[in-house]
Design a protein around this motif. Sequence first.
Motif, short mmCIF file in Angstrom:
data_model
loop_
_atom_site.label_atom_id
_atom_site.label_comp_id
_atom_site.label_asym_id
_atom_site.label_seq_id
_atom_site.Cartn_x
_atom_site.Cartn_y
_atom_site.Cartn_z
N ARG A 8 4.17 -7.35 4.96
CA ARG A 8 4.21 -6.69 6.22
C ARG A 8 5.67 -6.28 6.72
O ARG A 8 5.85 -5.26 7.25
N ARG A 11 5.90 -2.72 5.11
CA ARG A 11 5.35 -1.74 6.05
C ARG A 11 5.94 -1.42 7.18
O ARG A 11 6.08 -0.44 7.88
N ALA A 12 6.53 -2.35 7.94
CA ALA A 12 7.35 -2.07 9.32
C ALA A 12 8.61 -1.32 8.92
O ALA A 12 8.89 -0.28 9.49
N TRP A 16 4.79 1.94 8.42
CA TRP A 16 3.44 2.26 7.93
C TRP A 16 2.36 1.32 8.65
O TRP A 16 2.76 0.23 8.95
N SER A 17 1.11 1.81 9.09
CA SER A 17 0.09 1.06 9.42
C SER A 17 -0.68 0.45 8.38
O SER A 17 -0.35 0.68 7.30
N GLN A 18 -1.28 -0.60 8.62
CA GLN A 18 -2.10 -1.05 7.47
C GLN A 18 -2.99 0.17 6.98
O GLN A 18 -3.41 0.31 5.62
N GLU A 19 -3.38 1.05 7.58
CA GLU A 19 -4.27 2.17 7.44
C GLU A 19 -3.48 3.10 6.27
O GLU A 19 -3.97 3.55 5.31
N ASP A 20 -2.30 3.23 6.71
CA ASP A 20 -1.45 4.04 5.84
C ASP A 20 -1.32 3.53 4.32
O ASP A 20 -1.29 4.02 3.51
N LYS A 29 -8.32 -1.55 4.12
CA LYS A 29 -7.80 -2.06 5.09
C LYS A 29 -8.02 -3.45 5.39
O LYS A 29 -7.16 -4.19 5.80
N ALA A 33 -5.32 -6.57 5.69
CA ALA A 33 -5.30 -7.54 7.00
C ALA A 33 -5.46 -8.75 6.43
O ALA A 33 -4.65 -9.84 7.19
#
Length: 76
Positions: A8, A11-12, A16-20, A29, A33
Amino acid sequence: MINAKQCRAARAWLGWSQEDLSKASLVSKRAIASFELEKSVPHDRTLHDLKRAIEDAGIEFLMSGAIGIGLREGEK
């Protein structure tokens, strides 16, 4: 390997999103998640794919001493 909190945070940091992350790692994804919510523990191969994608984007995981993340010098 990496844990959910590191995933997490990385990504932050990358914005990035979870999709990225899904696109970069070829991990679904839904699996990302579930992992980040600590509802499941992915297979080692999945963790490796997530870690590789994040590292390829410039994040370095610190595994000795204090566990955390950081940017490699010269990145971002």
